[in-house]
Design a protein around this motif. Structure first.
Motif, PDB file in Angstrom:
ATOM      1  N   LEU A   1       0.295   4.826  -7.470  1.00 22.09           N
ATOM      2  CA  LEU A   1       0.383   5.882  -6.438  1.00 22.09           C
ATOM      3  C   LEU A   1      -0.749   5.558  -5.193  1.00 22.09           C
ATOM      4  O   LEU A   1      -1.866   5.775  -5.460  1.00 22.09           O
ATOM      5  N   VAL A   2      -0.205   5.777  -4.097  1.00 29.56           N
ATOM      6  CA  VAL A   2      -1.287   5.463  -3.153  1.00 29.56           C
ATOM      7  C   VAL A   2      -0.893   6.272  -1.831  1.00 29.56           C
ATOM      8  O   VAL A   2       0.324   6.776  -1.787  1.00 29.56           O
ATOM      9  N   GLN A   3      -2.191   6.633  -0.885  1.00 30.07           N
ATOM     10  CA  GLN A   3      -1.809   7.500   0.267  1.00 30.07           C
ATOM     11  C   GLN A   3      -1.060   6.343   1.232  1.00 30.07           C
ATOM     12  O   GLN A   3      -1.384   5.058   1.394  1.00 30.07           O
ATOM     13  N   ALA A   4      -0.336   7.082   2.331  1.00 23.38           N
ATOM     14  CA  ALA A   4      -0.089   6.194   3.395  1.00 23.38           C
ATOM     15  C   ALA A   4      -1.168   5.351   4.190  1.00 23.38           C
ATOM     16  O   ALA A   4      -2.292   5.722   4.291  1.00 23.38           O
ATOM     17  N   GLU A   5      -0.805   4.354   4.498  1.00 25.42           N
ATOM     18  CA  GLU A   5      -1.822   3.278   4.983  1.00 25.42           C
ATOM     19  C   GLU A   5      -2.321   2.452   3.990  1.00 25.42           C
ATOM     20  O   GLU A   5      -3.344   1.610   4.365  1.00 25.42           O
ATOM     21  N   GLY A   6      -2.525   2.914   2.777  1.00 21.06           N
ATOM     22  CA  GLY A   6      -3.176   2.174   1.675  1.00 21.06           C
ATOM     23  C   GLY A   6      -2.377   0.669   1.763  1.00 21.06           C
ATOM     24  O   GLY A   6      -1.464   0.379   2.001  1.00 21.06           O
ATOM     25  N   SER A   7      -2.971   0.177   0.280  1.00 17.76           N
ATOM     26  CA  SER A   7      -2.245  -1.110   0.029  1.00 17.76           C
ATOM     27  C   SER A   7      -2.240  -1.351  -1.616  1.00 17.76           C
ATOM     28  O   SER A   7      -2.851  -0.590  -2.332  1.00 17.76           O
ATOM     29  N   LEU A   8      -1.203  -2.128  -1.736  1.00 21.35           N
ATOM     30  CA  LEU A   8      -0.970  -2.602  -3.408  1.00 21.35           C
ATOM     31  C   LEU A   8      -0.455  -3.783  -3.273  1.00 21.35           C
ATOM     32  O   LEU A   8      -0.047  -4.362  -2.494  1.00 21.35           O
ATOM     33  N   ARG A   9      -0.848  -4.550  -4.545  1.00 23.95           N
ATOM     34  CA  ARG A   9      -0.430  -5.902  -4.599  1.00 23.95           C
ATOM     35  C   ARG A   9       0.323  -5.750  -6.013  1.00 23.95           C
ATOM     36  O   ARG A   9       0.010  -5.622  -7.222  1.00 23.95           O
ATOM     37  N   LEU A  10       1.628  -6.435  -5.969  1.00 25.19           N
ATOM     38  CA  LEU A  10       2.442  -6.251  -6.817  1.00 25.19           C
ATOM     39  C   LEU A  10       2.368  -7.819  -7.637  1.00 25.19           C
ATOM     40  O   LEU A  10       2.454  -8.678  -6.813  1.00 25.19           O
ATOM     41  N   SER A  11       2.546  -7.900  -8.698  1.00 29.78           N
ATOM     42  CA  SER A  11       2.843  -9.383  -9.657  1.00 29.78           C
ATOM     43  C   SER A  11       3.960  -9.457 -10.349  1.00 29.78           C
ATOM     44  O   SER A  11       4.750  -8.370 -10.871  1.00 29.78           O
TER      45      SER A  11
END
Length: 119
Positions: free
Chosen positions: A11-21
């Protein structure tokens, strides 16, 4: 059998980042390419990105161009999806896919990882 295991959702806020593997359970000699798809609530599965080894080609759906980056760690037989500037409409279950033994389409799928973007 080869299994694909996704991780990195959250769960992240708008404009945030995530990295999927996405890691494969074993090395293969006929893995032709891998990619990412997503399925949002009340919507059908959508193509996101793909990388093809022999062609050296990377593809993205228009809505993520400039924001998402797919990459591969050949030594670890792992693919990643770096997602920047996330938007609420990116909320979906993200699935890793692989084209093993066959070309032109994906025939192996992971179980998915949830990405939720709040505004």
């Amino acid at each position: 059998q080869v299994q694909l295991v996704e991780s990195g959702g959250g769960l992240v806020q708008a404009e945030g980042s995530l990295r999927l593997s996405c890691a494969t359970s074993q090395r293969t000699f006929n893995n032709n390419g891998m990619g990412w798809f997503r399925q949002a609530p009340e919507k059908e599965r959508e193509f996101v990105a793909a990388i093809w080894w022999s062609a050296g080609k990377i593809l993205y759906t228009d809505s993520v161009k400039g924001r998402f980056t797919i990459s591969r760690d050949n030594a670890k037989d792992t693919v990643y999806l770096q997602m920047n500037n996330l938007r609420p409409e990116d909320t979906a279950v993200y699935y890793c896919a692989a084209a093993i033994g066959k070309i032109g389409s994906f025939n192996y799928w992971g179980q998915g990882t949830q990405v939720t973007v709040s505004s």
